[in-house]
Design an enzyme around this catalytic site. Sequence first.
Site, PDB file in Angstrom:
ATOM      1  N   LYS A 171      27.438  36.190  36.077  1.00  0.00           N
ATOM      2  CA  LYS A 171      28.667  36.758  36.802  1.00  0.00           C
ATOM      3  C   LYS A 171      28.915  38.101  36.384  1.00  0.00           C
ATOM      4  CE  LYS A 171      33.037  37.311  38.605  1.00  0.00           C
ATOM      5  NZ  LYS A 171      32.857  37.525  40.145  1.00  0.00           N
ATOM      6  N   LYS A 246      37.418  46.352  34.124  1.00  0.00           N
ATOM      7  CA  LYS A 246      37.045  45.483  33.011  1.00  0.00           C
ATOM      8  C   LYS A 246      35.588  44.809  33.442  1.00  0.00           C
ATOM      9  CE  LYS A 246      37.833  41.220  33.759  1.00  0.00           C
ATOM     10  NZ  LYS A 246      38.143  39.760  34.417  1.00  0.00           N
TER      11      LYS A 246
HETATM   12  P1  NAD Z   1      45.695  37.587  38.721  1.00  0.00           P
HETATM   13  O1  NAD Z   1      46.171  38.847  37.907  1.00  0.00           O
HETATM   14  O2  NAD Z   1      46.200  37.565  40.153  1.00  0.00           O
HETATM   15  O3  NAD Z   1      45.982  36.263  38.107  1.00  0.00           O
HETATM   16  C1  NAD Z   1      46.132  35.905  36.710  1.00  0.00           C
HETATM   17  C2  NAD Z   1      47.276  35.143  36.618  1.00  0.00           C
HETATM   18  O4  NAD Z   1      47.189  34.651  34.977  1.00  0.00           O
HETATM   19  C3  NAD Z   1      48.776  35.869  36.790  1.00  0.00           C
HETATM   20  O5  NAD Z   1      49.434  35.070  37.519  1.00  0.00           O
HETATM   21  C4  NAD Z   1      49.176  35.877  35.403  1.00  0.00           C
HETATM   22  O6  NAD Z   1      50.588  35.794  35.426  1.00  0.00           O
HETATM   23  C5  NAD Z   1      48.499  34.588  34.527  1.00  0.00           C
HETATM   24  N1  NAD Z   1      48.633  34.534  33.049  1.00  0.00           N
HETATM   25  C6  NAD Z   1      48.306  35.848  32.274  1.00  0.00           C
HETATM   26  N2  NAD Z   1      48.352  35.325  30.970  1.00  0.00           N
HETATM   27  C7  NAD Z   1      48.565  34.187  31.190  1.00  0.00           C
HETATM   28  C8  NAD Z   1      49.019  33.197  30.020  1.00  0.00           C
HETATM   29  N3  NAD Z   1      48.837  33.650  28.648  1.00  0.00           N
HETATM   30  N4  NAD Z   1      49.392  32.161  30.362  1.00  0.00           N
HETATM   31  C9  NAD Z   1      49.504  31.599  31.599  1.00  0.00           C
HETATM   32  N5  NAD Z   1      49.246  32.404  32.480  1.00  0.00           N
HETATM   33  C10 NAD Z   1      48.839  33.678  32.232  1.00  0.00           C
HETATM   34  O7  NAD Z   1      44.154  37.652  38.628  1.00  0.00           O
HETATM   35  P2  NAD Z   1      43.205  37.047  39.752  1.00  0.00           P
HETATM   36  O8  NAD Z   1      42.847  38.153  40.726  1.00  0.00           O
HETATM   37  O9  NAD Z   1      43.665  35.756  40.033  1.00  0.00           O
HETATM   38  O10 NAD Z   1      41.831  36.905  38.665  1.00  0.00           O
HETATM   39  C11 NAD Z   1      41.775  35.838  37.519  1.00  0.00           C
HETATM   40  C12 NAD Z   1      40.317  35.890  36.922  1.00  0.00           C
HETATM   41  O11 NAD Z   1      39.539  35.469  38.104  1.00  0.00           O
HETATM   42  C13 NAD Z   1      39.967  37.434  36.483  1.00  0.00           C
HETATM   43  O12 NAD Z   1      39.389  37.150  35.444  1.00  0.00           O
HETATM   44  C14 NAD Z   1      39.229  37.856  37.550  1.00  0.00           C
HETATM   45  O13 NAD Z   1      38.173  39.030  37.022  1.00  0.00           O
HETATM   46  C15 NAD Z   1      38.387  36.874  38.317  1.00  0.00           C
HETATM   47  N6  NAD Z   1      38.132  36.891  39.441  1.00  0.00           N
HETATM   48  C16 NAD Z   1      39.004  37.666  40.451  1.00  0.00           C
HETATM   49  C17 NAD Z   1      38.661  37.908  41.955  1.00  0.00           C
HETATM   50  C18 NAD Z   1      39.458  38.339  42.877  1.00  0.00           C
HETATM   51  O14 NAD Z   1      38.975  38.886  44.005  1.00  0.00           O
HETATM   52  N7  NAD Z   1      40.512  38.240  42.756  1.00  0.00           N
HETATM   53  C19 NAD Z   1      37.145  37.388  42.200  1.00  0.00           C
HETATM   54  C20 NAD Z   1      36.388  36.536  41.412  1.00  0.00           C
HETATM   55  C21 NAD Z   1      36.690  36.609  40.001  1.00  0.00           C
END
Ligand code: NAD
Length: 306
Positions: A171, A246
């Site tokens: 990744k 990040k």
């Molecule tokens: P996001 O910020 O939309 O979602 C993360 C969620 O986690 C939020 O709703 C937040 O409130 C919750 N959260 C944070 N701390 C918490 C805790 N202690 N307990 C419970 N919930 C908690 O982020 P995302 O875009 O969904 O990304 C999530 C992961 O996936 C990241 O690591 C990101 O790098 C990865 N990712 C994102 C994408 C994308 O296109 N958005 C693509 C591939 C990978």
Amino acid sequence: MKTIAWIGLGFMGIPMSKHMLNAGYIVRGVDIDAAAREAAAKNGVEVCATVAEACKGVDAVFTMLPTGTEVKEVLTGPNGVFASIDPSTVVIDCSTIGIENARAVHASAKKANRIFAEAPVSGGTEGAIDGSLTFMIGCDDPHVARVKELLGPMGGYIAHAGGPEAGQAAKVVNNLIMGVCVAVNCEATALAERLGLNLKEFFEIAIRSTADNWTFRVWNPGVGVVATAPASKGYKAGFKTWLLAKDLSLAMEAGREVGATIATAEAAHAILKKHMDNGGADMDATSLVLSLKDAAEKAVPQKAIA
Ligand code: NAD
């Protein structure tokens, strides 16, 4: 019916958990954000107040959280996932947390006698909605079949990258390429606009030319060029700028660990950081083009060019 717990119901977690519901799983969800909880409940997720409550007696636990800090806290904390599940429960982290954090979580899982797999994803929110994500599994061989079956409803390609840490390694390398592409697409778009090119016509040229790349086609930074891209929706994420920064810093960290040169990641990280300082952290990463256009306008005002 099988029951799973889903921790982290954000841009990715909501559509991913929806596929699990559609596949017939009972899904219990946890998120610290009220709006996320509400959106998940609308899909049929049984929202729980605590991780311990959500994890009671489940077959599997998924985490989809922002960074390694939250993942370590949720999985290994005193009332966290590892403390709340049975030894037969599979824990799958789909977040992007980097190699070092994956190493730490695998070590904690081993100490607690828990089954843990990393399975970070690629494909963006588009892939999460379509159920066509690419998964990169890192775990010991005996658990691969079960992990693949659990990821089935959400994946287009489900790869066993290798043992512990290999999923995050794949990744990190993937997102090194993707992150640098996003940054250069933004630079190119700002430059094309300054040169007076029609961005829609340039898009048609580029996707048939050597400049073609996935992020340019799907997340084009020009307003109105691709109707479904974040740029055409006010640069609302999508994929937040700070999450992309990040990912690039995870690549920089990995590069330092093994002595590999990743100068393009460092350059892309530096311009994203500037954009975050300008207020772009929570916008879609392609909003970087706005800071680049501002900087160009300050350096040489458009009227001086025309
Ligand atoms: P996001 O910020 O939309 O979602 C993360 C969620 O986690 C939020 O709703 C937040 O409130 C919750 N959260 C944070 N701390 C918490 C805790 N202690 N307990 C419970 N919930 C908690 O982020 P995302 O875009 O969904 O990304 C999530 C992961 O996936 C990241 O690591 C990101 O790098 C990865 N990712 C994102 C994408 C994308 O296109 N958005 C693509 C591939 C990978």
